[in-house]
Scaffold this motif. Structure first.
Motif, mmCIF file in Angstrom:
data_model
loop_
_atom_site.group_PDB
_atom_site.id
_atom_site.type_symbol
_atom_site.label_atom_id
_atom_site.label_comp_id
_atom_site.label_asym_id
_atom_site.label_seq_id
_atom_site.Cartn_x
_atom_site.Cartn_y
_atom_site.Cartn_z
ATOM 1 N N SER A 1 0.853 -1.211 0.000
ATOM 2 C CA SER A 1 0.000 0.000 0.000
ATOM 3 C C SER A 1 0.877 1.245 0.000
ATOM 4 C CB SER A 1 -0.892 0.042 1.240
ATOM 5 O OG SER A 1 -1.392 -1.232 1.569
ATOM 6 N N THR A 2 1.959 1.190 0.755
ATOM 7 C CA THR A 2 2.847 2.342 0.856
ATOM 8 C C THR A 2 3.402 2.696 -0.519
ATOM 9 O OG1 THR A 2 3.412 1.591 3.070
ATOM 10 C CG2 THR A 2 4.859 3.239 2.095
ATOM 11 N N PHE A 3 3.913 1.697 -1.229
ATOM 12 C CA PHE A 3 4.404 1.959 -2.586
ATOM 13 C C PHE A 3 3.275 2.447 -3.499
ATOM 14 C CE2 PHE A 3 7.986 -0.790 -1.282
ATOM 15 C CZ PHE A 3 9.048 -0.020 -1.740
ATOM 16 N N TYR B 1 10.080 12.741 -11.201
ATOM 17 C CA TYR B 1 9.141 12.378 -10.148
ATOM 18 C C TYR B 1 9.881 11.930 -8.909
ATOM 19 C CZ TYR B 1 5.275 9.898 -7.873
ATOM 20 O OH TYR B 1 4.337 9.475 -6.980
ATOM 21 N N LYS B 2 9.450 12.451 -7.774
ATOM 22 C CA LYS B 2 10.054 12.050 -6.506
ATOM 23 C C LYS B 2 8.938 11.622 -5.568
ATOM 24 C CE LYS B 2 13.113 13.611 -2.869
ATOM 25 N NZ LYS B 2 13.812 14.731 -2.256
ATOM 26 N N PHE B 3 9.230 10.608 -4.811
ATOM 27 C CA PHE B 3 8.170 10.044 -3.981
ATOM 28 C C PHE B 3 8.739 9.589 -2.645
ATOM 29 C CE2 PHE B 3 6.234 5.705 -3.181
ATOM 30 C CZ PHE B 3 5.222 6.201 -2.374
ATOM 31 N N ASP B 4 8.224 10.190 -1.578
ATOM 32 C CA ASP B 4 8.595 9.770 -0.222
ATOM 33 C C ASP B 4 7.341 9.312 0.490
ATOM 34 O OD1 ASP B 4 11.215 11.042 -0.507
ATOM 35 O OD2 ASP B 4 10.132 12.923 -0.193
ATOM 36 N N SER B 5 7.497 8.282 1.273
ATOM 37 C CA SER B 5 6.326 7.817 2.001
ATOM 38 C C SER B 5 6.730 7.197 3.321
ATOM 39 C CB SER B 5 5.575 6.785 1.159
ATOM 40 O OG SER B 5 4.434 6.372 1.865
ATOM 41 N N ARG C 1 -10.579 -1.519 -2.535
ATOM 42 C CA ARG C 1 -10.763 -1.097 -3.933
ATOM 43 C C ARG C 1 -9.933 0.145 -4.272
ATOM 44 N NH1 ARG C 1 -16.973 -0.949 -5.869
ATOM 45 N NH2 ARG C 1 -16.687 -1.906 -7.888
ATOM 46 N N GLY C 2 -8.969 -0.033 -5.157
ATOM 47 C CA GLY C 2 -8.080 1.072 -5.526
ATOM 48 C C GLY C 2 -6.758 1.050 -4.788
ATOM 49 N N HIS C 3 -6.666 0.192 -3.812
ATOM 50 C CA HIS C 3 -5.481 -0.067 -2.983
ATOM 51 C C HIS C 3 -4.367 0.975 -3.015
ATOM 52 C CE1 HIS C 3 -2.272 -3.187 -1.602
ATOM 53 N NE2 HIS C 3 -2.514 -2.260 -0.697
ATOM 54 N N GLY C 4 -4.448 1.918 -2.113
ATOM 55 C CA GLY C 4 -3.357 2.881 -1.960
ATOM 56 C C GLY C 4 -3.359 3.982 -3.001
ATOM 57 N N THR C 5 -4.164 3.852 -4.044
ATOM 58 C CA THR C 5 -4.109 4.871 -5.100
ATOM 59 C C THR C 5 -5.220 5.923 -5.063
ATOM 60 O OG1 THR C 5 -5.360 3.682 -6.815
ATOM 61 C CG2 THR C 5 -3.025 3.127 -6.602
ATOM 62 N N GLY D 1 3.535 -1.594 -8.916
ATOM 63 C CA GLY D 1 3.152 -0.649 -9.959
ATOM 64 C C GLY D 1 3.050 -1.266 -11.339
ATOM 65 N N PRO D 2 3.994 -2.178 -11.698
ATOM 66 C CA PRO D 2 3.890 -2.757 -13.031
ATOM 67 C C PRO D 2 2.626 -3.604 -13.186
ATOM 68 C CG PRO D 2 6.061 -3.185 -12.103
ATOM 69 C CD PRO D 2 5.207 -2.636 -11.004
ATOM 70 N N SER D 3 2.078 -3.573 -14.366
ATOM 71 C CA SER D 3 0.895 -4.376 -14.662
ATOM 72 C C SER D 3 0.891 -4.677 -16.145
ATOM 73 C CB SER D 3 -0.361 -3.589 -14.288
ATOM 74 O OG SER D 3 -1.513 -4.311 -14.672
ATOM 75 N N PRO D 4 0.282 -5.784 -16.540
ATOM 76 C CA PRO D 4 0.203 -6.078 -17.972
ATOM 77 C C PRO D 4 -0.558 -4.990 -18.732
ATOM 78 C CG PRO D 4 -0.412 -8.000 -16.656
ATOM 79 C CD PRO D 4 -0.275 -6.860 -15.707
ATOM 80 N N ALA D 5 -1.493 -4.307 -18.065
ATOM 81 C CA ALA D 5 -2.288 -3.288 -18.763
ATOM 82 C C ALA D 5 -2.908 -2.353 -17.740
ATOM 83 C CB ALA D 5 -3.399 -3.949 -19.584
ATOM 84 N N TYR D 6 -3.035 -1.092 -18.107
ATOM 85 C CA TYR D 6 -3.671 -0.112 -17.220
ATOM 86 C C TYR D 6 -5.017 0.306 -17.802
ATOM 87 C CZ TYR D 6 0.957 0.012 -15.205
ATOM 88 O OH TYR D 6 2.131 -0.367 -14.624
#
Ligand SMILES: Cc1cc2nc3c(=O)[nH]c(=O)nc-3n(C[C@H](O)[C@H](O)[C@H](O)COP(=O)(O)OP(=O)(O)OC[C@H]3O[C@@H](n4cnc5c(N)ncnc54)[C@H](O)[C@@H]3O)c2cc1C
Ligand code: SF4
Lengths: 853, 326
Positions: free
Chosen positions: A351-353, A368-372, A386-390, A640-645
């Motif tokens: 979830s953090t990522f 892009y920079k991302f801290d969490s 649903r949407g997990h972390g996004t 983050g990677p997925s076969p399709a968005y």
């Protein structure tokens, strides 16, 4: 797109995009059947009749002879050491068969290999009000409940931690003795290109703070499980779970049984939404109770307990700094997220990522920079909803883009359209985007809502807002890293003409059983009702990782096509021989196998099976699916990677009562880029369901806690945890954008989660259009809106939202050059990193436009 | 599932018998009509009567008698669905029918009765919780505990009267007829409710409500406005019942404004009514009445929404109720 120079697509980094790994399947007939008979058609769900008639058996409907009932005694302390547990009074009660405490199951488990931090029953520490400490199996629920009340637990109270801020300020006592340090569970620091430099060279930089309150799934079905112990040393668990595969692993681990002797059967879920994707205490406890008593044991949680299981939306505080050029194109973005994880790890590391990973897949972000940071707190654990972390960062991003457009006097639609990520490109954080239909999605809702005659033109109190979103069609990596398939499908053909299909996926109401039947029926040219689907049974079905991450249609679908094509081959061979027709001319359709050139010549499907059985014996086949390898090589690149968005855009039209601040959403226009609908009715259902859930998150849902005697859930009931009723549901106009994705089965992408994402920010943006105030928080409750309206009337800032973030010592980030700045997807501090020289080393997408500055 | 505690159930078919059974068991007994309030409370162990006296077989309690011109008598056992749909009620007392139609959900209205609604237990976010939840905060004064979490220094309980019909019955000056072994007596709605969330009724536990007598429906009009988060299912977080009697030219002769769901009892805001008398229902007059009511309302943190906001919107809702009577 207007700018062609130096796009991520043609700057040389694209070599990573080439792959010889499996892509999605688009079955072709043995002959040249072009259109599908089943796929794309609104066939009725395979289980709809039983659901409508009430004959569907959910986990709590199951009963076995001599079955006992279990209850859990849960902690009444938020954070405490267990001094003693005395079960003597409970054991003495008539009708009580077994009482368990944590000592009987000392082995820990958890959904992620890195967070094996849960006990089936707390051993020496309780971490939230509701944490299970003891369990009883008794002749009925009343007796079990009475026995729980007769268990005496002595606690020694510890400081309870109620928020990220307190967690950061209170390193001791630690809620867990693992994680980063103190009560910090996980920290992420990643930078893709020099963001400070990008912001410094930006025409306009905005910094905004947002807060997204936690909320929960609220499935109508309360979790239930039934376990049976077999005298030959095997255990079976029937459970309302979305992830039988992982429950299987955990049961074997905690019960210390060989996995081959553990069987987990996922019963159709009465709603999941991510809330049944963890391994739950009660699942392990009933299995143990069945082992101890030798009798079947069932549990059905109360609604209050479902709130304690939670694993829902993390509360996230966010800070976004975004720099744009004159035209509003994003040059750099720095996002920081502060996450309240609750008492256990759950999916929290992922979830953090996720609060950072997908910020780059809709709009091109050059750097892009991302801290969490995720903290432990003494509340029911958060996890994947649903949407997990996004949804949280998506809310912030979409509201911020609107603010940027307003600052620059630009049209928020145009700003978004200029920034769209190119199809078949890479993002700054090395995600490979395939088909990308967001542009057409925006066009559809803008046109459908008559946007330009409403935006900034409606009378005070009414407004429209637009927002977009994107989601994964399944995670590129499995939870336990291995190279085995993510989904397997097995098919058994029968001489009767019936077809049985086996897959480990679980139907949680989303219709995966139906999708499986539709795809196999389509490939075999038969009617879906002639297919028997057997799903989610670790003894009978090949592994599918589970119904999470929007992965099932794409992954199971691809595996199903492969299995069905393989099943078709021997039939075609046999029919070809029998009728002396070349295989290439055979068509499977209408429950027949026939000659494309001479359709009257053919056999029934059952006959085809009989011919094949006669010639080669029993007919069966398998198919599997594994996603293509992701290009990123840095630590964290696995999320983050997925076969399709998938992509979606929504316009909300709202009515705000300026005297009270109450917001009513009148209508939502939503377009979803589905790739291809396997079944348009099911797709629409998911879109509408997402809108409904989105309204709840946008307007009212909140997991709130009080500080009385520790951290206690404010009101764990369906009456007072406010979720919309049908009366609050708005009208929905849905558009499906079909642009088949090369990786999807028939080109299909996900729809289970993506359409939720634009709803909350669209409502926020519409509220601003209606009454000119910004609520930079979710839920957008009446109190907040009225406060902002009154502040504005007094000449103050018409905003409600967080004002500051707590102090965190961020680490030096791992620096990963974005694809267009060279590198191989590794961090530059990774010894294996190899800089790849570029034709144009500064490689910005917008370099040409900026060179004038 | 949450289970009910053990209890003995009686199902008398006459009011006399019901009263006798209840009196025999004293404070251990409770009446139940639709059970939509009592049973959930029993499951959560807020109320644990050893004896429950069911009223559903007493057909006399289900009658609606009389005429609008002389006043309608509504049996305590009339369901909310019927109250909302009854033609006589809708024609002569539309606000009463309307308030009934807003209560809870269609399914609950099919079970819930007007009697149960008027005698509803007071509600509080610290009290309407399961035994285990309450145990985790060490309970509260209203049941099993010592202090009030809403007002920790307070000697009394501030649980809220959340009935939608109660403020209307107070505004309308309805009379309630009770029976007990000592005979019948009538209590005006205005005297039924106590100021304490624990002793919220002035009637004795063994007194059975027979019916509610609405006043003759002439010369006055009433309105009810309910505030809540969702348009179904939710209890009010503010109810405004207003009743006015106007002269032919629209001048107000009598006015009553009652606030519900913000105090342990429905509260008549005398000053708000008084400010309207002798004037027409102008925007100005309505605004003044609303401001007075808002000033006197004391919502606390024991329902949905923040108490501060609930107070802030009182004037608006009083205004909406009165504007409906112009
Ligand atoms: C989810 C939910 C939402 C709700 N929403 C609302 C709402 O919006 N507004 C609202 O006003 N109410 C609401 N209610 C409360 C309740 O449903 C109604 O008030 C209903 O009218 C109660 O009637 P009943 O017959 O079910 O009461 P019961 O539960 O049968 O009784 C309630 C109380 O009255 C006593 N009683 C009943 N009849 C008599 C009698 N004839 N004589 C003496 N004592 C009697 C009982 O002993 C008990 O103490 C809600 C309840 C639920 C569960
Ligand atoms: S107002 Fe106080 S005493 Fe009364 S129920 Fe609520 S917390 Fe308990």
């Amino acid at each position: 797109m207007g700018v062609s120079n130096g796009t991520p697509k043609d700057n040389g980094a694209n070599g990573h995009g080439q792959t010889t790994e499996p892509v999605g399947r688009h079955p072709r007939g043995e002959g040249e059947r072009s259109d599908s008979a089943v796929v794309g058609k609104p066939f009725v769900k395979v289980d709809s009749r039983s659901k409508v008639l009430g004959t569907m058996k959910f986990a709590d409907d199951l009963t076995l002879p001599r079955m006992l009932h279990a209850k859990l005694l849960r902690s009444t302390e938020a954070h405490a050491r267990i001094v003693s547990i005395d079960t003597t009074r409970a054991e003495a009660l008539e009708g009580v068969y077994a009482v368990l405490t944590g000592r009987s199951m000392p082995i820990t488990y958890g959904i992620l290999p890195v967070s094996q931090d849960e006990h089936a029953l707390c051993v020496d520490r309780v971490r939230y009000i509701g944490d299970p400490v003891a369990a009883v199996a008794a002749v009925d629920e009343e007796t079990a409940e009475a026995a729980c009340r007769a268990i005496d637990v002595v606690y020694e109270r510890l400081t309870a931690i109620d928020s990220v801020k307190t967690a950061l300020e209170t390193p001791e006592p630690r809620i867990h003795d693992y994680g980063e340090e103190g009560n910090i569970h996980k920290r992420v620091d990643l930078e893709f290109g020099n963001v400070d430099e990008a912001l410094a060279s930006s025409h306009h930089v905005r910094e905004d703070l947002f807060f997204y309150e936690g909320n929960t799934h609220l499935p109508l079905e309360q979790h239930a499980s039934l376990a049976e112990w077999h005298p030959d040393g095997k255990v079976t668990l029937w459970s309302s779970t979305q992830t039988p595969h992982y429950v299987h692993r955990a049961l074997a681990k905690v019960l210390e049984l060989p996995p081959s002797r553990v069987r987990v059967v996922a019963i159709p879920n009465g709603g999941g939404f991510g809330g049944k994707s963890d391994i739950f205490n009660h699942e392990i406890v009933v299995a143990k109770l069945a082992m101890v008593t030798g009798r079947p044991v069932k549990i059905c949680l109360t609604r209050e307990e479902v709130f304690y299981c939670h694993r829902g939306r993390h509360p996230v505080l966010m800070r976004f700094r975004t720099g744009v050029d004159e035209r509003g194109r994003i040059l750099g973005m720095h996002s920081q997220t502060y996450i309240d994880g609750g008492a256990y790890g759950s999916y929290g590391v992922a979830s953090t990522f996720y609060t950072g990973a997908l910020q780059t897949v809709t709009y091109h972000v050059d750097r892009y920079k991302f801290d969490s940071v995720r903290c432990f707190t003494n509340k029911p654990p958060c996890g994947p909803k649903r949407g997990h972390g996004t949804p949280q960062p998506r809310f912030g991003l979409e509201v911020q883009i609107d603010k940027i457009a307003a600052d620059l006097g630009l049209d928020p639609i145009e700003v978004r359209k200029q920034n769209l990520v190119e199809p078949h490109s890479m993002t700054a954080n090395w995600l490979r985007v395939g088909s990308m239909g967001l542009g057409p999605c925006i066009d559809k809702v803008v046109e459908g809502s008559d946007w330009y005659s409403k935006f900034r033109k409606l009378p005070y109190g009414r407004g429209v807002g637009l927002a977009c979103g994107s989601y994964l069609s399944g995670a590129g990596l499995p939870i336990y890293w291995n190279d085995m398939p993510h989904s397997g499908v097995q098919i058994k053909l029968d001489r009767s003409g019936g077809v049985a299909v086996f897959c480990g996926a679980t139907d949680i109401g989303q219709g995966s059983d139906s999708v499986l039947a539709f795809i196999v029926a389509d490939v075999l040219g038969i009617d879906p009702v002639d297919i028997r689907v057997v799903c989610g049974d670790t003894d009978l079905t090949p592994v599918d990782l589970g119904s999470y991450s929007s992965r099932v249609t794409l992954m199971m679908g691809n595996a199903a096509i492969e299995a069905a094509e393989r099943a078709r081959a021997p039939l075609a061979e046999a029919v070809s021989k029998k009728l002396s027709i070349p295989r290439s001319r055979l068509v499977f359709g209408g429950n027949r196998v026939f000659d494309a050139e001479n359709p009257e010549t053919g056999v029934t499907f059952a006959e085809a099976v009989q011919f094949a059985e006669t010639s080669i014996g029993t007919i069966g086949s398998t198919g599997s699916y594994k996603p293509p390898r992701a290009p990123g090589r840095y630590k964290g690149a696995g999320v983050g990677p997925s076969p399709a968005y998938s992509y979606s855009a929504a316009v909300a039209e709202v009515d705000v009562d300026p005297e009270t601040g109450l917001v009513a959403v009148e209508r939502i226009w939503i377009a979803h880029d589905i790739g291809r609908s396997i079944n348009p009715t099911l797709v629409m259902g998911q879109v509408e369901g997402s809108v409904y859930m989105g309204l709840g998150e946008a307007l009212m849902e909140a997991m709130e806690y009080r500080g009385n005697r520790g951290v206690v859930h404010k009101f764990p009931s369906m009456l007072e945890y406010k979720s919309p009723t049908t009366m609050e549901m708005c009208d929905v106009v849905t558009y499906l954008i079909e642009d088949p994705d090369p990786n999807g089965p028939y080109g299909a992408k996900e729809v289970g989660q993506g359409p939720l994402l634009p709803i909350m920010p669209a409502v926020a943006n519409a509220v601003f259009d209606a009454v000119g105030v910004r609520v930079d928080e979710v839920p957008i409750s009446a109190e907040k809106v009225l406060k902002a309206i009154l502040a504005k009337a007094e000449g103050k800032d018409g905003r409600y939202g967080p004002a500051k973030t707590p102090a965190v010592e961020w680490h030096e980030p791992h620096r990963v050059p974005p694809p267009w700045e060279g590198g191989d997807g590794r961090a530059i501090d990774d010894p294996k990193h190899m800089p790849v020289p570029l034709a144009d080393p500064s490689g910005h997408r917008y370099k040409h436009d900026m060179s004038g500055d | 599932m949450l289970r009910l505690p053990d209890f003995d159930y009686y199902a008398p078919s006459t009011a006399e018998e019901a009263v006798r059974v209840a009196a025999d068991h004293g404070p251990d007994a409770a009446y139940v009509a639709g059970g939509t309030d009592l049973y959930p409370n029993m499951k959560r162990r807020q109320q644990t009567p050893a004896v429950v006296v069911g009223l559903s077989r007493i057909s006399a309690l289900r009658e609606i008698t009389g005429e609008a011109s002389s006043g309608l008598r509504i049996g305590a056992g009339v369901t909310l669905t019927r109250l909302a749909e009854d033609e006589r009620v809708r024609a002569a007392y539309p606000s009463v029918a309307y308030a009934a139609s807003t209560i809870s959900t269609p399914l609950l209205r099919n079970m819930g009765t007007i009697g149960g609604n008027l005698l509803l237990d007071t509600r509080c976010n610290y009290y309407d919780q399961t035994y285990e939840w309450r145990k985790s905060i060490d309970f509260c004064m209203k049941r099993d505990g010592e202090i009030c979490w809403v007002a920790p220094s307070s000697p009394k309980c501030w649980a809220v009267n959340s009935s939608d019909e109660a403020p209307l019955m107070v505004a309308l000056d309805a009379k309630l007829r009770f029976v007990s072994p000592e005979g019948e007596r009538e209590i005006p709605a205005r005297e039924l409710y106590g100021a304490d969330g624990i002793n919220y009724l002035t009637k004795r536990p063994d007194e059975l409500l027979l019916d509610v007598c609405l006043p003759p429906a002439n010369g006055w009009r009433a309105a009810y406005v309910k505030l809540r988060r969702r348009a179904s299912f939710d209890f009010p977080v503010l109810g405004v019942a207003a009743r006015v009697k106007t002269a032919a030219d629209g001048t107000v002769e009598e006015a009553t404004v009652v606030l519900g769901a913000v105090h342990p009892s429905p509260r008549i805001i005398e000053e708000a009514g008084a400010v309207l008398v002798g004037r027409k229902l102008t925007d100005e007059a309505i605004r003044e009445a609303g401001e007075i009511a808002q000033h006197l309302a004391r919502p606390l943190d024991n329902t949905d929404f923040l108490p501060h906001w609930r107070k802030q919107v009182v004037a608006t809702h009083v205004g909406r109720a009165l504007a409906g009577l112009r």
